[in-house]
Each structure stands twice: as structure tokens, then as C-alpha cells.
Design an enzyme around this catalytic site. Sequence first.
Site, PDB file in Angstrom:
ATOM      1  N   ASN A  53     -21.923  46.275  14.808  1.00 48.25           N
ATOM      2  CA  ASN A  53     -20.997  46.779  15.637  1.00 48.25           C
ATOM      3  C   ASN A  53     -20.130  45.432  16.240  1.00 48.25           C
ATOM      4  OD1 ASN A  53     -22.022  45.626  18.467  1.00 48.25           O
ATOM      5  ND2 ASN A  53     -23.835  46.297  17.162  1.00 48.25           N
ATOM      6  N   LYS A 180     -32.237  43.051  27.061  1.00 47.58           N
ATOM      7  CA  LYS A 180     -31.008  42.453  27.463  1.00 47.58           C
ATOM      8  C   LYS A 180     -30.107  43.649  28.016  1.00 47.58           C
ATOM      9  CE  LYS A 180     -27.637  41.418  24.371  1.00 47.58           C
ATOM     10  NZ  LYS A 180     -27.007  40.434  23.187  1.00 47.58           N
ATOM     11  N   LYS A 182     -26.084  44.216  30.142  1.00 52.97           N
ATOM     12  CA  LYS A 182     -24.758  43.925  30.458  1.00 52.97           C
ATOM     13  C   LYS A 182     -24.618  43.605  31.961  1.00 52.97           C
ATOM     14  CE  LYS A 182     -23.871  44.528  26.033  1.00 52.97           C
ATOM     15  NZ  LYS A 182     -23.586  43.397  25.110  1.00 52.97           N
ATOM     16  N   ASP A 212     -25.467  39.772  29.401  1.00 53.18           N
ATOM     17  CA  ASP A 212     -24.389  39.554  28.512  1.00 53.18           C
ATOM     18  C   ASP A 212     -23.205  39.896  29.164  1.00 53.18           C
ATOM     19  OD1 ASP A 212     -23.046  39.371  26.484  1.00 53.18           O
ATOM     20  OD2 ASP A 212     -23.981  40.849  25.121  1.00 53.18           O
ATOM     21  N   GLU A 238     -25.430  35.192  28.573  1.00 53.73           N
ATOM     22  CA  GLU A 238     -24.667  35.330  26.995  1.00 53.73           C
ATOM     23  C   GLU A 238     -23.152  35.274  27.348  1.00 53.73           C
ATOM     24  OE1 GLU A 238     -26.665  37.941  24.338  1.00 53.73           O
ATOM     25  OE2 GLU A 238     -24.527  38.396  23.745  1.00 53.73           O
ATOM     26  N   GLU A 264     -21.526  35.305  18.930  1.00 50.78           N
ATOM     27  CA  GLU A 264     -21.514  36.505  18.115  1.00 50.78           C
ATOM     28  C   GLU A 264     -20.016  36.729  17.756  1.00 50.78           C
ATOM     29  OE1 GLU A 264     -22.772  39.192  21.529  1.00 50.78           O
ATOM     30  OE2 GLU A 264     -20.955  40.360  20.850  1.00 50.78           O
ATOM     31  N   ASP A 291     -23.627  36.288  13.735  1.00 53.06           N
ATOM     32  CA  ASP A 291     -23.799  37.222  13.231  1.00 53.06           C
ATOM     33  C   ASP A 291     -23.581  37.278  11.584  1.00 53.06           C
ATOM     34  OD1 ASP A 291     -24.461  39.975  12.077  1.00 53.06           O
ATOM     35  OD2 ASP A 291     -23.672  40.986  13.715  1.00 53.06           O
ATOM     36  N   HIS A 321     -26.817  38.117  16.502  1.00 47.86           N
ATOM     37  CA  HIS A 321     -26.297  39.295  17.206  1.00 47.86           C
ATOM     38  C   HIS A 321     -26.190  40.417  16.001  1.00 47.86           C
ATOM     39  CE1 HIS A 321     -22.542  42.216  17.145  1.00 47.86           C
ATOM     40  NE2 HIS A 321     -22.961  42.059  18.307  1.00 47.86           N
ATOM     41  N   GLU A 340     -31.598  40.287  17.141  1.00 45.33           N
ATOM     42  CA  GLU A 340     -31.427  41.223  18.103  1.00 45.33           C
ATOM     43  C   GLU A 340     -31.568  42.758  17.617  1.00 45.33           C
ATOM     44  OE1 GLU A 340     -27.190  41.465  19.219  1.00 45.33           O
ATOM     45  OE2 GLU A 340     -27.636  42.543  21.222  1.00 45.33           O
TER      46      GLU A 340
END
Length: 388
Positions: A53, A180, A182, A212, A238, A264, A291, A321, A340
Site C-alpha cells: 500500500n 502504531k 497516525k 506516524d 515516524e 518507507e 519497503d 513498511h 510492520e
Amino acid sequence: MKIVSAHVGTIPISSSIRNAFIDFTKMDCTILALVSDVFVDGEPLVGYGFNSNGRYNATGILKDRILPRIMDAPSEDLLDEDGQLSPEKAWDLMMSNEKPGGHGERSVAVGVADMALHDLAAKIAGVPLYRWISDHYGDGNPDKDVFVYAAGGYYAPGKSLEDLQNEMRGFLAKGYNVVKMKIGGADLAEDLRRIEAVIEVLDGDGSRLMVDVNGKFDLETALAYGKAIDQYGLFWYEEVGDPLDYALNATLSEHYRNPIATGENLFSLQDARNLVRYGGMRPDRDFIQVDPALSYGLTEYRRIQDMLAQHGWSSRRCIPHGGHQFSLHIAAALKLGGNESYPGEFQPTGGFTDDAVIVDSRVAPGDLPGIGLEGKAEFYKVLRALHN
Ligand SMILES: O=C([O-])CC(=O)C(=O)O
Ligand SMILES: [Mg+2]
């Protein structure tokens, strides 16, 4: 051995969630099947790949440029000296006539193909991918399981503090110890309330929480948030500023003493090296999140690991990630610090095999041949339909 056909598709991995920078209402990804002429129990072995993603599908680049370079090449050009499929040789072919720099979506297309090639190589060898990687590139002694943390805590329409807390309780009930969330999509006061609500669920232990920003903050906001959250002793802070703003990251690292994580949205050896050279990242505490599925695959990720080692970084400071089964194998084989996980998001591609059990925030990649996407029933249905 020969790849007889390649099948590419695009599927949605969308939802109504939002981070500080984007929403996921239109998120999709590329899926790929490479069908070989090697048969086991009357079925051809097939390598599967997809992109994780955060970046949209790279189907056009894959179809128009990257795949023809391996499908049109003499099949022996993809083999090593023992006649085995070599993802590394395929990588050189895929990247022929590509200028350096500007890694954009090309790294996603190559990452998808590199994943499918590794899946196929391990299936031909009849071993799970972590074993194949460890034997080819590691020390032959992979980790038996991998630290995983539960990523979520997105902004969503109508989501209350209590909803956020319940989401986090759900992660803990699934076996995760570290979570985690946001930040940066609300103002500082609101985000502090959200952080404190989650820390309450974590028995007051901020070292079990990552936050993040998804690259949203300018330097002033990065420092103001850093000052405000320092007291919580978070696991990490992050992707605080733009992923390519190394000076911002370096200045932040001079002021924020707790761990920082980023990477990431760095998709190449050269970008990761610039982060290490100029981003002020501290090998004794910070984390690198490149990632492999978005950044030219495992072939490039190994170069990044070599570069990091030269700069005095342990592989244990890398936690990719993406929350997918490919990086889980890589983490076990190359002895990374973890991987993750997004319980409940980015289906059907995200997450691990259906029978994976998280115990004490650790999970094993499982022993299906290759990446083991056959063990993700919903995703496997979609992948099979690509080539059947
Ligand atoms: O919200 C996203 O784009 C995903 C993300 O940053 C992460 O998993 O760290
Ligand atoms: Mg992130």
C-alpha cells in the site's frame, strides 16, 4: 526452466481511512503471476508478486517496459551458472536502458516482478522463501520468528477517542504488544488527546506506541510536536517531514532524543544512502523502514543492507513498511528488527497467512513453499484467477 507466461492485473485495496497526507478511497495495487514450465503434481509452479500500500498500481510500466525485457530475452539469460532461476540476473535485464535517479513508480513495477521471481525461485527449490534467502544470501540460520507491531490508528469519519482505544485493544487481543497510530491529521492538542488515549490502553507505557506523520510536517511543526511528545518516551516518531528532506530530519534528530523512523518512501539504494549520509539518522536508536515491495524488490534491498552495514548500521534497525508476507520472509532470513503488520487493513494483499498466530508480538513466516500466498485464501483466489 522457463517462464512461459506473465499475467498482470490491478485490484483495489481501498478503504475510508485517512492519514495526515492521503486517504485510501482509491488505493489499488498491481498483482502479477509468472507461470513457469516446471510442474509439481501436474500443476505448473507460479510466482506471485504485488505492491504494498501507499503507492498506486504500476501495471502500465510493468506491462509496457519491465516484463517484456524478461519475457523477450532468451530463457537462459535468466539462469545462474547452475541453471537455476536467478532473480538477480532478471533484475539486470528489467533495468536495462533505464537511467539512474527519479525512482518514482518504476521501483514499484520492478519490485512486483522481483517479488514474483523470488517466489518462483523458492518454489522451484521446494522451500519457503526465508529458507531460500537465508541459504543464498544470509548466514543459513534464519530467525524462527519476527517482531511485528500493529499499525492502524488512522483518522476515519466519525471515529471517536473510544473507537481509537477499542481498535488498539483489538490489536492487543490479537497478540501484539506494540501499536502504531497516525498523527498530524489534526491539531497538536487533539493529537495529544489521541496519543494519551492510546497510551492509557497500553497501561501507561508510551514505549509501546509509535506515531506516524506520513511526511506532513514542516520543520517548525516537527520540532513543536517533538517537544510535546518527548515526555511519552515513544517507540518511534515516524516520517516526520518530507521523505526527501534530509536536512529537516537531521535537525529534528538534534532536538528529539527518542527514536525516529523513516524510509518507507525511499525507493532506491541511492535515496537510502542519502538518508544515512545527510538525514542525521542515529544507528544506536533510529529505524529504517524501506519497503522491499516498493523499492525494486529484494535485489535492491540487499544492496541497501550492504550499504547500511558499511555505515555501521545493524540489520536489526530495519523494520520494513508494508505489512506483507514477502517482507516477513526477508526479515526472518536477513535478521531484521521486525516487520510492520496492519490487522484489518489493505486486504486481500496485506498481512500474513491465514493460519499465522501472533504470540508476544512475534510471528513466523510459515513453511509453505515460496512466499506462501497460497495460504491466504481470499488473495489466492484472486491470484489464481489471473492465470487460469
Ligand atoms: O498510511 C500509510 O500510508 C501507511 C504508513 O505510513 C505506514 O504503514 O507506516
Ligand atoms: Mg508510515
